[in-house]
Design a protein around this motif. Structure first.
Motif, PDB file in Angstrom:
ATOM      1  N   TRP A 131      -2.216  -4.935  11.528  1.00 27.57           N
ATOM      2  CA  TRP A 131      -1.773  -5.673  10.354  1.00 27.57           C
ATOM      3  C   TRP A 131      -2.950  -5.886   9.403  1.00 27.57           C
ATOM      4  CZ3 TRP A 131       2.868  -8.568   9.048  1.00 27.57           C
ATOM      5  CH2 TRP A 131       3.968  -8.219   9.849  1.00 27.57           C
ATOM      6  N   GLN A 132      -2.638  -6.201   8.168  1.00 31.52           N
ATOM      7  CA  GLN A 132      -3.681  -6.478   7.189  1.00 31.52           C
ATOM      8  C   GLN A 132      -4.560  -7.627   7.692  1.00 31.52           C
ATOM      9  OE1 GLN A 132      -4.040  -4.701   4.339  1.00 31.52           O
ATOM     10  NE2 GLN A 132      -5.941  -5.814   3.895  1.00 31.52           N
ATOM     11  N   VAL A 136      -1.227 -10.999  12.403  1.00 29.33           N
ATOM     12  CA  VAL A 136       0.200 -10.735  12.534  1.00 29.33           C
ATOM     13  C   VAL A 136       0.982 -11.948  12.036  1.00 29.33           C
ATOM     14  CG1 VAL A 136       2.058 -10.074  14.103  1.00 29.33           C
ATOM     15  CG2 VAL A 136      -0.283  -9.345  14.571  1.00 29.33           C
ATOM     16  N   TRP A 137       1.896 -11.719  11.123  1.00 24.46           N
ATOM     17  CA  TRP A 137       2.721 -12.817  10.633  1.00 24.46           C
ATOM     18  C   TRP A 137       3.887 -13.065  11.587  1.00 24.46           C
ATOM     19  CZ3 TRP A 137       7.899 -12.423   8.767  1.00 24.46           C
ATOM     20  CH2 TRP A 137       8.413 -13.614   8.250  1.00 24.46           C
ATOM     21  N   HIS A 290       9.700  -8.586   8.874  1.00 25.21           N
ATOM     22  CA  HIS A 290       8.275  -8.289   9.072  1.00 25.21           C
ATOM     23  C   HIS A 290       7.889  -6.991   8.373  1.00 25.21           C
ATOM     24  CE1 HIS A 290       8.965 -11.326  12.131  1.00 25.21           C
ATOM     25  NE2 HIS A 290       7.653 -11.416  12.341  1.00 25.21           N
ATOM     26  N   TYR A 293       7.528  -7.981   4.773  1.00 25.89           N
ATOM     27  CA  TYR A 293       6.334  -8.810   4.608  1.00 25.89           C
ATOM     28  C   TYR A 293       5.089  -7.924   4.568  1.00 25.89           C
ATOM     29  CZ  TYR A 293       3.192 -12.812   5.378  1.00 25.89           C
ATOM     30  OH  TYR A 293       2.200 -13.775   5.255  1.00 25.89           O
ATOM     31  N   GLU A 294       5.021  -6.982   5.507  1.00 23.98           N
ATOM     32  CA  GLU A 294       3.841  -6.126   5.566  1.00 23.98           C
ATOM     33  C   GLU A 294       3.784  -5.173   4.378  1.00 23.98           C
ATOM     34  OE1 GLU A 294       1.316  -3.674   8.935  1.00 23.98           O
ATOM     35  OE2 GLU A 294       3.493  -3.763   9.109  1.00 23.98           O
ATOM     36  N   THR A 297       1.943  -7.056   1.670  1.00 24.07           N
ATOM     37  CA  THR A 297       0.558  -7.476   1.883  1.00 24.07           C
ATOM     38  C   THR A 297      -0.411  -6.355   2.215  1.00 24.07           C
ATOM     39  OG1 THR A 297       1.070  -7.941   4.214  1.00 24.07           O
ATOM     40  CG2 THR A 297       1.292  -9.758   2.636  1.00 24.07           C
ATOM     41  N   ARG A 298       0.049  -5.183   2.632  1.00 23.62           N
ATOM     42  CA  ARG A 298      -0.876  -4.100   3.010  1.00 23.62           C
ATOM     43  C   ARG A 298      -1.577  -3.549   1.768  1.00 23.62           C
ATOM     44  NH1 ARG A 298      -0.799  -2.249   8.350  1.00 23.62           N
ATOM     45  NH2 ARG A 298      -2.509  -0.932   7.675  1.00 23.62           N
TER      46      ARG A 298
END
Length: 878
Positions: A131-132, A136-137, A290, A293-294, A297-298
């Motif tokens: 993850w970024q 991990v969110w 998820h 979300y990723e 944010t990536r």
């Protein structure tokens, strides 16, 4: 004994293979396939070296070779060093390939006979890693276990312990390893095979007056909690056994230890039943919230800071999707779609909207679902609406039948659900109006079918589209959210709308334009439609031995069919060939024939195909010809007019009805004679399914054979195969035994295998001729043929059986002189054919109860029975 020189027929190939699969680090490597045949399956979670030993993956040395050797699995960790094998072969200037998931084949065998390597594919999992900023969110809801997918694998078991490791059942079968999220099910055997713990009497089996049965199984975890999964009474048919499955599967959780206890309580203790434990590989998918979300944010995608995401909105969506079991498997490829296109693809799938608020600048994820509390929704009234437009619903254009196309990652196959349709919608329009929705992100059929139901509900409902122009105060509205509309002037008292597009106003006009439809959206927990199983069977399942195997010296009738006239004429009198038959196991394409004679080591000499078999229900006497059968396998391979082996007797297939389960047989064919058979005895079909090692042996040779089941990617280990043994005894050259064995006694002539005879007995028979008959299957009732030149007959008389009391030999006709036994009791008469020093393979023989005078019967010990008054008593015919 014959043999042949070895010669080069092709080459194995060794390649330097370095595969770059995807961005790393990943969670796990799950599978590697070559030419779509799995050569590794498991769960590797870190860089390591594995050894592949699949020399027969593509057919071995009779096909296109396989894969052997070491492979380096490189997860691309931040500290990963250059691979030593690549460095040794290609030089020191090598990258560590950090941040990439790769695999290196370290020069082992890869294929044979062709210089073009087969395509290699990998199945990987990435949910919680990479993850970024390595953060991990909401990891608690990131993984969605979708349970079983693909084919089952079964074995008999009474109790077994599953604790993240291989387990062994009461029959010595090893099963596993098990892992978290694996799904296991309890099934009942299809029929009632006899095992060490399955002892149902043949005369009291289900479907033939057997008793009802009661069964259950329990699962106990390491806390001591016990769940009773089945506790009910079922009917006595075999179909009930197959239909009685668990009400729900068991999903293994973490490292918890489970013990599965199978119980059977048969009324009056009438034996047991057979169970199977089925394991289906668990499938871990990613929560779509998820994924979105990723994607925001990536750095490689949208690259927004996590602070721009409304965490409450995303968590609520993640919770909802997690509760729905809505896990997906997908990839992002920057060359085929933009981040925005990727996000829209996911939103279309989950019926959601990803929007950025004009008021606080945060990203929101709103799911279009049924509204649980309409009273909490904002209300739009007459005072808020500047303009109103309603587009009516056109029923003739409504979709009333929907299928969903999805992708099965276990089978690596695109599949389509069965149609989900609206009967009322079809009736209204007069014909189906179908559509196929493509959602390749969906990895299991159950989820795809639920999606089809969701899509149908939206597509077939009579919904009008409503366009509104609202006052600027409604600028906080977002697509995908719900509102209530109360507009009495347009005939709308109070309805719930879900918003589609929401357009913000301009500096000159702050009015908000919104389109909406009535909210009828919901995502069903269950759809009552049977998902059709795919035809794919996991080729990586371990092969098992054939359930029925026969090894025998090939009879003359088989050589006539297999050899040319010239080869048959040149065949030496003492030459013999091996015959083999095997029936199909659960997993297996065919079988490899490995044989050895004397002190030889086993060698492979050919490939055999599965033959058909059946269980004959009735007990049979020597001249019975009509029967019923059950437990048939590959019955479509049966050839009317062909031959089968029933114990030591060759029979001819005269008629078969697979629907009614009946067949007719010609008895005592070729070089065999008719005999009696017990109920539930097996019949194995031969003819074109006979195989062997094509080697010539001589009388006295002892030949050993092992039949190794082969699948697309595996061969049964020779150490696990049953060893069969045959001693060659000049079978093909021996004269045929006589047929039409009949008897005349003091009271009746022409008796066929009578239970009792009286006084002087005359035995007669019919000639059989091996050469004249050739490939013709004459049964025991046929008239004389031949005999083969030089044939004579020997008749032997025994009383009791096994004790020779008289012999007549060198008879050339078809009858013996009348003979009277010296005493009452059980007796036996056999007739053997002789020619050139060879006796027939079998002798025509009959055992019966004998008395010297009519009306008198004796016990097996030869004692007469009399009444108290001294009169001789007639007993029932034994």
């Amino acid at each position: 004994m014959g043999g042949s020189k070895k010669q080069t027929i092709g080459y194995h190939y060794k390649w330097l293979l370095h595969f770059g699969w995807c961005r790393g680090v990943i969670d796990a490597l799950l599978e590697l396939r070559g030419g779509d045949a799995p050569f590794f399956q498991g769960r590797l979670t870190s860089s390591q070296r594995i050894t592949i030993n699949k020399p027969d993956l593509w057919g071995g040395e009779k096909g296109e070779g396989g894969i052997t050797g070491d492979w380096d699995i490189l997860f691309g960790e931040p500290t990963q060093a250059p691979n030593d094998y690549l460095t040794s072969v290609l030089g020191a200037q090598q990258s560590g390939h950090r941040g990439k998931f790769t695999t290196v084949a370290r020069g082992g065998r890869f294929g044979a006979f062709t210089p073009s390597p087969k395509t290699v594919s990998a199945k990987v999992e990435r949910i919680l890693t990479d993850w970024q900023d390595d953060t991990v969110w909401y990891p608690e809801k990131a993984v969605i276990a979708l349970g079983a997918s693909g084919a089952t694998q079964s074995l008999g078991v009474l109790s077994i312990n599953a604790n993240d490791a291989a387990a062994t059942d009461v029959n010595g079968h090893t099963y596993g390893p098990f892992a978290a999220d694996d799904v296991i099910e309890i099934e009942f055997a299809d029929g009632l095979p006899y095992t060490a713990w399955s002892r149902w009497p043949a005369d009291d089996s289900p479907g033939t007056g057997g008793l009802p049965w009661f069964c259950r199984f329990e699962v106990t975890d390491d806390t001591g909690a016990t769940t009773d999964y089945l506790s009910t009474s079922y009917a006595t048919s075999a179909e009930a056994f197959a239909a009685a499955k668990a009400s729900s599967p068991i999903t293994l959780s973490g490292s918890t230890s489970y013990t599965i206890w199978l119980h059977d309580d048969i009324l009056e203790n009438r034996g047991g039943v057979s169970f199977y434990l089925s394991r289906k590989p668990g499938l871990r998918a990613m929560n779509p919230a998820h994924v979105l979300y990723e994607s925001i944010t990536r750095d490689e995608m949208q690259g927004e800071p996590a602070g721009l995401i409304n965490d409450t909105s995303f968590r609520a969506a993640a919770d909802q999707l997690y509760s729905e079991g809505f896990g997906i498997c997908t990839t992002y490829d920057s060359e085929s779609e933009t981040p925005e296109q990727f996000q829209q693809r996911i939103c279309n799938l989950i019926a959601g909207n990803l929007t950025q608020s004009r008021t606080d600048g945060l990203y929101y994820l709103d799911l279009i679902r049924a509204v649980s509390d309409p009273s909490a929704l904002p209300i739009i009234t007459e005072d808020d609406v500047k303009t109103f437009k309603q587009t009516p619903w056109v029923g003739s254009e409504a979709v009333n039948l929907i299928q969903v196309e999805w992708f099965d990652p276990q089978a690596k196959q695109v599949r389509t659900t069965q149609p989900v349709y609206s009967a009322a919608g079809i009736q209204d329009v007069g014909s189906p109006n179908s559509d196929v929705r493509t959602y390749h992100e969906v990895p299991v059929g159950s989820l795809a079918t639920r999606l089809a139901a969701r899509e149908l509900a939206a597509a077939s409902s009579p919904l009008s589209k409503i366009d509104l122009t609202l006052l600027p105060k409604w600028r906080t509205l977002r697509a995908g959210t719900n509102v209530r509309l109360q507009l009495p002037s347009e005939g709308i008292a109070d309805i719930v709308l879900v918003l589609g597009e929401v357009a913000q106003g301009t500096l000159k006009d702050g009015s908000i334009a919104a389109s909406a439809v009535q909210n009828v959206f919901s995502f069903p927990d269950t759809v009552f439609i049977q998902q059709q199983l795919g035809g794919w069977v996991d080729p990586a399942q371990p092969v098992t031995a054939p359930p029925s195997q026969l090894a025998f010296e090939a009879p003359y009738i088989e050589l006539v069919a297999a050899l040319s006239n010239a080869d048959l004429a040149a065949l030496h009198a003492d030459a013999g060939y091996l015959g083999l038959l095997a029936t199909r196991p659960t997993i297996g394409l065919n079988y490899e024939v490995d044989t050895a004679a004397a002190a030889e080591a086993y060698q492979a000499y050919g490939i055999g195909d599965w033959t058909a078999s059946a269980v004959i229900n009735e007990a049979a006497g020597p001249i019975d010809t009509s029967f019923t059968f059950t437990s048939a396998t590959d019955i479509d391979r049966l050839v009317v007019g062909g031959w089968a082996i029933w114990g030591d007797e060759i029979v001819r297939i005269d008629a078969v009805d697979t629907t009614a389960g009946t067949l007719s047989l010609g008895r005592g064919c070729a070089d065999t004679v008719p005999t009696s058979h017990a109920a539930a005895s097996s019949l194995v079909f031969a003819g074109e399914w006979v195989t062997g090692d094509q080697r010539e042996y001589v009388g006295g040779d002892v030949v050993r054979a092992k039949l190794l089941t082969r699948s697309a990617s595996d061969v049964l280990d020779i150490s696990s195969a049953t060893e069969l043994s045959v001693t060659m005894n000049d079978r093909q050259v021996r004269p045929y035994a006589p047929g039409l064995l009949r008897f005349d006694d003091a009271s009746t002539t022409g008796q066929a295998y009578p239970a009792a005879m009286v006084g002087a007995i005359t035995t007669h028979w019919a000639h059989r001729d091996r050469l004249t008959q050739a490939d013709q299957l004459l049964d025991e009732s046929a008239a004389s043929t031949g005999p083969e030149a030089g044939t004579t007959y020997t008749v032997r008389y025994y009383q009791p059986p096994g004790t020779l009391v008289h012999t007549e030999s060198a008879l050339t006709g078809t009858a013996a002189t009348a003979y009277t036994f010296a005493a009452d009791g059980v007796a036996q008469i056999s007739v053997e054919a002789n020619r050139d020093g060879y006796a027939s393979w079998q002798s025509a023989s009959h055992t019966f109860s004998y008395t010297a005078s009519a009306g008198v019967r004796v016990t097996e010990a030869g004692n007469r029975r009399i009444t108290e008054a001294g009169a001789v008593r007639t007993l029932e015919t034994p």
